[in-house]
Design an enzyme around this catalytic site. Sequence first.
Site, PDB file in Angstrom:
ATOM      1  CE  LYS A 162     -16.114  35.226  -0.717  1.00 38.80           C
ATOM      2  NZ  LYS A 162     -15.493  34.189  -1.742  1.00 38.80           N
ATOM      3  CB  THR A 205     -11.407  14.221  -1.697  1.00 47.83           C
ATOM      4  OG1 THR A 205     -12.732  13.548  -2.048  1.00 47.83           O
ATOM      5  CG2 THR A 205     -10.543  13.026  -0.960  1.00 47.83           C
ATOM      6  N   GLY A 260     -21.340  32.708 -14.853  1.00 45.45           N
ATOM      7  CA  GLY A 260     -22.049  33.851 -14.229  1.00 45.45           C
ATOM      8  C   GLY A 260     -22.604  33.367 -12.924  1.00 45.45           C
ATOM      9  CB  VAL A 317     -16.303  31.406  -8.759  1.00 42.11           C
ATOM     10  CG1 VAL A 317     -14.940  31.892  -9.397  1.00 42.11           C
ATOM     11  CG2 VAL A 317     -16.258  30.633  -7.820  1.00 42.11           C
ATOM     12  N   GLY A 318     -17.691  33.632 -10.783  1.00 43.49           N
ATOM     13  CA  GLY A 318     -17.448  34.404 -11.745  1.00 43.49           C
ATOM     14  C   GLY A 318     -17.909  36.016 -11.310  1.00 43.49           C
ATOM     15  CG  HIS A 324     -31.076  55.198  14.537  1.00 44.06           C
ATOM     16  ND1 HIS A 324     -31.567  55.295  13.364  1.00 44.06           N
ATOM     17  CD2 HIS A 324     -30.340  56.270  14.638  1.00 44.06           C
ATOM     18  CE1 HIS A 324     -31.168  56.266  12.827  1.00 44.06           C
ATOM     19  NE2 HIS A 324     -30.675  56.982  13.499  1.00 44.06           N
TER      20      HIS A 324
END
Length: 467
Positions: A54, A145, A184, A187-188, A448
Amino acid sequence: MATAEHYDFIALGAGEAAKLLAWDLSSKHGKKCAVIEHGPIAGACPTVACMPSKTLVHLANVVHQTRQDAPIFVRGATARGDVKAYMPAVIAQKKAVVDGLANMFLGIFADKKVELIRGHGAFVGPKTVTVNGRLLTGDTVVINTGSKASVDTSVPGMRDAKPMTHVELLELTTLPDHLIILGGGYVGLEFAQAFVRLGAKVTVVERNAQVLKAEDADVIAELTAILSREGVQFLTSTTVTSVSGVSGDEVILRLSGSGLTEIRGSHLIVATGRTPTTSGIGLDEAGIKLTPAGHVAVDEQLCTSVAGVFAVGDCAGSPYFTHIGWDDYRVLLASLTGSPREGGTTNRQIPSVLFTSPELAHVGLREHEARAKGVPYRLAKLPMAGFLRTRALGETTGFAKVLVEADGDKVLGFTALGPAVGELLPVVQLVMKLGLSFQEISGLTIVHPTMCEGLVDLFRSVPPRDM
């Protein structure tokens, strides 16, 4: 044989659930706790997955925004100026984030008085583990794990091509000329957009008819159109039959199904799925059973086939999200402290966010799932331009939709494709969790112009029930 050292709680792996359990049991319940970890401190998310990826996505967005904003600040500049990232600086920033998190977690282990044992642990019997020549026994032992990226080495030439996984890609200090991404999924797609924005050419190869195969077709059509406009090339219904060359130099993929028979790139990453990390840790020695998919077999309270031994997170077959690992922690903590959560892990919400720009957020039923299950629903859909905040941001592509019971008022599912739409989820999730009417949202007064304000118009547009 070493003399056994006894603990109240031992965790094999320092993932999200295990470390939180150890910290709580030690600091709040006075338990003697140890966490064994031979890899990244505190699991994959803070060090080789969520947080570093990220960070990369954010930095790629900064490059993209700089490129887009050039005409505003520089007279004569074009909207697609020649702006590329300096990858050593990108990776240095990513490393700073990771190192900061690691230091923070080390501090928490010390503050909570939890022993962090750096080494490879393995069972030698029920509730008995060896590590670094030590023999440890515990009243409670938790397996956390995780999972690892899987690479299909049965494809001819794949092993010799030395493809990257997300781990190696996050260490890349040279911008690829042409990055080929196999897969896809989440991650991809996140890496596809990030590396296009950083300045690389990117092609996504997906064996299914669409990327994110679980999503509704209208969502994918909009998302792929957005990414395609930025330069991501998609090859769907495409199978790789063989690979030659070496990633980092040149790779050649031979294909079937897409119309193209061959594609060449400079770098190759495999992002086709993950496998649980359950081998080499002595599960057979402890009598702990696995599922056919290789996960540790657990019940709804995360109990394994051995009394006093539990499994949490990816290795236990929980949905592969850090926030679900966090929920596993809550489920198991409740059990260990004498107040088991009714139903445990069953029927819990599984929210998700794809951190592309725009984001894709979802919780509950999708349209195609509702149809497949024969669940009648009412549908409301609102373009992102109807979320007035997007107009100020200049990011009006996308939409949001909600499924509501056909003959009731409960919310069945929610999906949104737009800027920061992950932040909309808690409002919808709370209404869904409490079984409230969708009108609780449509009746709110929301500030708003915020993104959440658009939820009012979306939920107000739910069609009336059939009379």
